[in-house]
Design a protein around this motif. Structure first.
Motif, short mmCIF file in Angstrom:
data_model
loop_
_atom_site.label_atom_id
_atom_site.label_comp_id
_atom_site.label_asym_id
_atom_site.label_seq_id
_atom_site.Cartn_x
_atom_site.Cartn_y
_atom_site.Cartn_z
N THR A 166 44.86 12.61 26.60
CA THR A 166 44.43 13.49 26.63
C THR A 166 45.43 14.48 25.17
OG1 THR A 166 45.13 14.82 28.11
CG2 THR A 166 43.53 13.76 28.74
N SER A 206 38.29 13.69 37.65
CA SER A 206 37.91 13.97 36.33
C SER A 206 39.00 13.67 35.48
CB SER A 206 38.14 16.03 36.00
OG SER A 206 38.83 15.26 34.25
N GLY A 246 39.57 14.53 32.34
CA GLY A 246 40.29 15.65 31.15
C GLY A 246 39.03 14.69 30.01
N THR A 247 40.17 15.33 28.59
CA THR A 247 38.58 14.73 27.77
C THR A 247 40.11 13.61 26.51
OG1 THR A 247 37.95 17.03 27.05
CG2 THR A 247 37.94 15.77 25.43
N VAL A 271 41.32 12.36 23.72
CA VAL A 271 41.49 12.49 22.52
C VAL A 271 42.04 11.42 21.68
CG1 VAL A 271 41.90 15.22 22.96
CG2 VAL A 271 43.44 13.97 22.31
N PRO A 278 35.98 13.00 20.57
CA PRO A 278 36.27 12.95 21.98
C PRO A 278 35.73 13.01 23.04
CG PRO A 278 37.89 14.22 20.30
CD PRO A 278 36.29 13.50 19.85
N LYS A 279 35.53 12.90 24.03
CA LYS A 279 35.38 12.38 25.23
C LYS A 279 35.80 13.05 26.63
CE LYS A 279 31.33 10.46 27.64
NZ LYS A 279 30.70 11.06 27.93
N GLU A 280 34.78 13.70 27.19
CA GLU A 280 35.40 14.42 28.49
C GLU A 280 35.26 13.31 29.63
OE1 GLU A 280 35.68 18.13 31.39
OE2 GLU A 280 33.46 17.96 29.58
N TYR A 309 34.81 4.69 30.89
CA TYR A 309 34.36 4.28 29.81
C TYR A 309 34.94 3.31 28.83
CZ TYR A 309 36.94 6.34 24.77
OH TYR A 309 36.84 6.89 23.10
#
Length: 121
Positions: A27, A73, A75-76, A78, A100-102, A109
């Motif tokens: 992240t 969660s 997070g994102t 990156v 980037p993917k939250e 993923y």
């Protein structure tokens, strides 16, 4: 000075043969000396990567890489990193994630085959 494509492929082959390697998500991006913030918790775990044969100074994952379903969660994401161990270990290669993917609870993923490319260029 520069390596030829043959020289680059030879070095990538040595790198590949020294594996296994495990893909991590970050992240906060790592750098030359490591650091960054790797995703943790929520069922996150690094995933082993299988690389194809090097060609023209690069090589890509030969099979899809799928992380477990997030139970919280993450997070994102990156950036990514390759480690020489499933936990702890040494960061040996890293890069930015193009988009980037939250990642929220329930998300998976996935990196499709040939979408993670290591390049000597």
């Amino acid at each position: 000075m520069s390596l030829t494509n043959h020289g680059e492929d030879a070095l990538l082959s040595l790198f590949k043969d020294a594996g296994p390697y495990y893909l991590a998500l970050f992240t906060v991006a790592p750098g030359e000396t490591g650091g960054g913030t790797e995703v943790s918790g929520g069922a996150y775990a690094r995933r082993q990567v299988t690389f194809g044969t090097p060609s023209s100074g690069s090589m890509s994952n030969s099979a899809a890489i799928e992380f477990p379903t997030a139970t919280a969660s993450w997070g994102t994401a990156v950036a990514w990193g390759l480690f020489d161990a499933a936990t702890s270990g040494n960061l040996v290669w890293y890069g930015s994630i193009t988009t980037p993917k939250e990642l929220l609870a329930g998300d998976i993923y996935r990196v499709n085959a040939k979408n993670l490319t290591l390049s000597m260029d």
